[in-house]
Motif scaffolding. Structure first.
Motif, PDB file in Angstrom:
ATOM      1  N   UNK A   3      18.786  54.249  33.442  1.00 48.51           N
ATOM      2  CA  UNK A   3      20.144  53.838  33.103  1.00 48.51           C
ATOM      3  C   UNK A   3      20.813  52.962  34.156  1.00 48.51           C
ATOM      4  N   UNK A   4      20.081  52.634  35.227  1.00 48.58           N
ATOM      5  CA  UNK A   4      20.703  51.864  36.306  1.00 48.58           C
ATOM      6  C   UNK A   4      19.712  50.866  36.886  1.00 48.58           C
ATOM      7  N   UNK A   5      20.249  49.714  37.278  1.00 49.02           N
ATOM      8  CA  UNK A   5      19.435  48.629  37.832  1.00 49.02           C
ATOM      9  C   UNK A   5      20.092  48.105  39.104  1.00 49.02           C
ATOM     10  N   UNK A   6      19.271  47.867  40.127  1.00 42.27           N
ATOM     11  CA  UNK A   6      19.766  47.179  41.316  1.00 42.27           C
ATOM     12  C   UNK A   6      19.336  45.722  41.217  1.00 42.27           C
ATOM     13  N   UNK A   7      20.329  44.842  41.299  1.00 42.40           N
ATOM     14  CA  UNK A   7      20.144  43.418  41.030  1.00 42.40           C
ATOM     15  C   UNK A   7      20.366  42.647  42.337  1.00 42.40           C
ATOM     16  N   UNK A   8      19.302  42.010  42.834  1.00 45.71           N
ATOM     17  CA  UNK A   8      19.371  41.178  44.034  1.00 45.71           C
ATOM     18  C   UNK A   8      19.256  39.709  43.627  1.00 45.71           C
ATOM     19  N   UNK A   9      19.905  38.827  44.398  1.00 51.34           N
ATOM     20  CA  UNK A   9      19.774  37.405  44.084  1.00 51.34           C
ATOM     21  C   UNK A   9      20.106  36.548  45.294  1.00 51.34           C
ATOM     22  N   UNK A  10      19.608  35.319  45.252  1.00 48.56           N
ATOM     23  CA  UNK A  10      20.096  34.250  46.124  1.00 48.56           C
ATOM     24  C   UNK A  10      19.750  32.927  45.454  1.00 48.56           C
ATOM     25  N   UNK A  11      20.379  31.852  45.928  1.00 47.90           N
ATOM     26  CA  UNK A  11      20.148  30.527  45.350  1.00 47.90           C
ATOM     27  C   UNK A  11      19.548  29.595  46.395  1.00 47.90           C
ATOM     28  N   UNK A  12      18.738  28.672  45.914  1.00 52.72           N
ATOM     29  CA  UNK A  12      17.954  27.790  46.775  1.00 52.72           C
ATOM     30  C   UNK A  12      18.065  26.380  46.196  1.00 52.72           C
ATOM     31  N   UNK A  13      18.601  25.446  46.969  1.00 48.64           N
ATOM     32  CA  UNK A  13      18.889  24.108  46.446  1.00 48.64           C
ATOM     33  C   UNK A  13      18.205  23.043  47.291  1.00 48.64           C
ATOM     34  N   UNK A  14      17.985  21.892  46.696  1.00 43.26           N
ATOM     35  CA  UNK A  14      17.269  20.820  47.398  1.00 43.26           C
ATOM     36  C   UNK A  14      18.218  19.876  48.148  1.00 43.26           C
ATOM     37  N   UNK A  15      19.440  20.340  48.443  1.00 41.18           N
ATOM     38  CA  UNK A  15      20.419  19.526  49.171  1.00 41.18           C
ATOM     39  C   UNK A  15      21.191  20.392  50.163  1.00 41.18           C
ATOM     40  N   UNK A  16      21.959  19.732  51.019  1.00 41.26           N
ATOM     41  CA  UNK A  16      22.951  20.384  51.890  1.00 41.26           C
ATOM     42  C   UNK A  16      22.422  21.633  52.597  1.00 41.26           C
ATOM     43  N   UNK A  17      21.345  21.503  53.354  1.00 48.44           N
ATOM     44  CA  UNK A  17      20.747  22.700  53.954  1.00 48.44           C
ATOM     45  C   UNK A  17      21.651  23.420  54.956  1.00 48.44           C
ATOM     46  N   UNK A  18      22.577  22.692  55.584  1.00 45.78           N
ATOM     47  CA  UNK A  18      23.406  23.287  56.630  1.00 45.78           C
ATOM     48  C   UNK A  18      24.881  23.337  56.258  1.00 45.78           C
ATOM     49  N   UNK A  19      25.169  23.148  54.985  1.00 45.97           N
ATOM     50  CA  UNK A  19      26.562  23.101  54.552  1.00 45.97           C
ATOM     51  C   UNK A  19      27.022  24.504  54.144  1.00 45.97           C
ATOM     52  N   UNK A  20      27.696  25.192  55.071  1.00 47.66           N
ATOM     53  CA  UNK A  20      28.135  26.563  54.819  1.00 47.66           C
ATOM     54  C   UNK A  20      29.185  26.618  53.711  1.00 47.66           C
ATOM     55  N   UNK A  21      29.995  25.564  53.594  1.00 38.68           N
ATOM     56  CA  UNK A  21      31.035  25.544  52.565  1.00 38.68           C
ATOM     57  C   UNK A  21      30.417  25.495  51.172  1.00 38.68           C
ATOM     58  N   UNK A  22      29.394  24.654  51.011  1.00 37.19           N
ATOM     59  CA  UNK A  22      28.697  24.582  49.723  1.00 37.19           C
ATOM     60  C   UNK A  22      28.032  25.918  49.411  1.00 37.19           C
ATOM     61  N   UNK A  23      27.389  26.513  50.405  1.00 37.78           N
ATOM     62  CA  UNK A  23      26.708  27.797  50.197  1.00 37.78           C
ATOM     63  C   UNK A  23      27.694  28.871  49.761  1.00 37.78           C
ATOM     64  N   UNK A  24      28.865  28.904  50.398  1.00 37.75           N
ATOM     65  CA  UNK A  24      29.862  29.911  50.022  1.00 37.75           C
ATOM     66  C   UNK A  24      30.381  29.672  48.615  1.00 37.75           C
ATOM     67  N   UNK A  25      30.647  28.400  48.281  1.00 40.60           N
ATOM     68  CA  UNK A  25      31.118  28.092  46.935  1.00 40.60           C
ATOM     69  C   UNK A  25      30.112  28.558  45.887  1.00 40.60           C
TER      70      UNK A  25
END
Length: 348
Positions: free
Chosen positions: A263-285
């Motif tokens: 009846x319960x699931x633990x859901x993990x995630x992250x996103x990986x993009x081909x741009x802006x590797x060091x842009x913390x603002x984009x990552x937070x958005x």
């Protein structure tokens, strides 16, 4: 119910340290911790004497001490000391141990036969170490529903048109036809949407202006790992088999579902993009937007779980359910094969 001879995400690596952490995966109670050298450990969370959770005890050096009568266990689950009857430790004073591995910022656990636990079988994340790709911090969320409802949702590109109106939705997500493909590791449901505006979530992330060709790639892999790929490219440059162009934007959302119980699931995630590797603002958005969307999913899926579990009338399927049904069939086949193999091993 569950496929066991495979790797599941147990935690973010940063969240397991020098404390006894009680968890439940696939209906089994487990205690996680790290040894003094940082090596992760997973043991059955139950002392063999009276089943007090070991997580209620103490971590002394690399040894777990039961909080009831002081039985001590090493990282293999072997009892190393029984203070009330030293020299007469019961042979059955052993707790189950589980293989665990740190990789990709996650702690992975093998829930099946330890002899089959090959770290090379951990789900591969392409370009993870490529410095030109940007990563979000990701997240984790418990959802009060069976994990297959989450899997179904992640094989359904159409639901975004109604559930994620302000984020992942966009022209064509409600009616463009879907392509369904069975692979050697699961199922892909996808579609190219041509010459339409980008979705609100991606509108300011792509490297070009105006309309686009857009790929929705929803892939589910055994046991319950989703790779959702969003590709945005200038009009006329998208389509199956076409190579990316300079301005092609790619974002891959990695989603790892670990069943807690039925009846319960633990859901993990992250996103990986081909741009802006060091842009913390984009990552937070991106991370904030993803969490908002997943909270929208959570609200729907918890109601779906209750509705289907306590249904008073029959349910129906739609054409968009084809991918989910195909994945469930592949998973059932894998579980049946695993069960048959285990039964043969017992008979031998």
């Amino acid at each position: 119910m569950f496929l066991r001879n495979c790797w599941y995400v147990a935690a973010w690596s940063k969240d397991v340290g020098r404390e006894l952490k009680a968890e439940t995966f696939l209906g089994e109670n487990i205690v996680l911790y790290r040894q003094e050298d940082g090596t992760p450990v997973a043991l059955e969370d139950a002392c063999p004497h009276r089943k007090l959770p070991l997580s209620k005890g103490n971590l002394i050096g690399d040894i777990v001490e039961c909080g009831y009568h002081g039985l001590k266990f090493d990282c293999s689950g072997k009892c190393t000391d029984s203070p009330t009857q030293r020299g007469m430790t019961p042979r059955r004073a052993v707790v189950k141990s589980y293989p665990v591995v740190d990789r990709y910022r996650y702690l992975w656990i093998w829930m099946g036969d330890p002899a089959l636990a090959d770290p090379d079988k951990i789900f591969p994340i392409e370009n993870f170490d490529d410095p030109s790709w940007g990563k979000t911090d990701g997240g984790v969320m418990d959802i009060d529903c069976h994990y297959l409802w989450v899997c179904d949702n992640l094989l359904d590109p159409s639901h975004v048109a109604w559930v994620h109106v302000t984020s992942f939705a966009g022209a064509g997500t409600d009616e463009e036809p879907l392509d369904v493909e069975k692979t050697d590791r699961g199922v892909i449901v996808s579609r190219w949407i041509e010459n339409k505006p980008p979705s609100p979530y991606y509108a300011n992330l792509v490297a070009f202006e105006g309309d686009c060709d857009r790929l929705q790639h929803y892939e589910m892999c055994l046991p319950a790992i989703a790779l959702n790929k969003s590709v945005y490219t200038p009009v006329g440059t998208g389509g199956y088999g076409k190579p990316p162009v300079d301005k092609t934007y790619v974002n891959i959302s990695y989603n790892f579902m670990t069943p807690i119980d039925e009846d319960r699931t633990r859901y993990f995630w992250f996103q990986h993009r081909n741009t802006d590797p060091d842009n913390a603002e984009v990552s937070k958005f991106m991370n904030d937007g993803a969490r908002m969307a997943f909270l929208e999913d959570k609200e729907v899926l918890e109601e779906v779980h209750l509705g289907m579990k306590h249904a008073k009338t029959p349910h129906i399927d739609l054409g968009l359910d084809k991918g989910a049904k195909l994945f469930r069939k592949a998973l059932d086949t894998a579980i049946e094969a695993e069960t048959a193999s285990a039964e043969l091993a017992v008979q031998a």
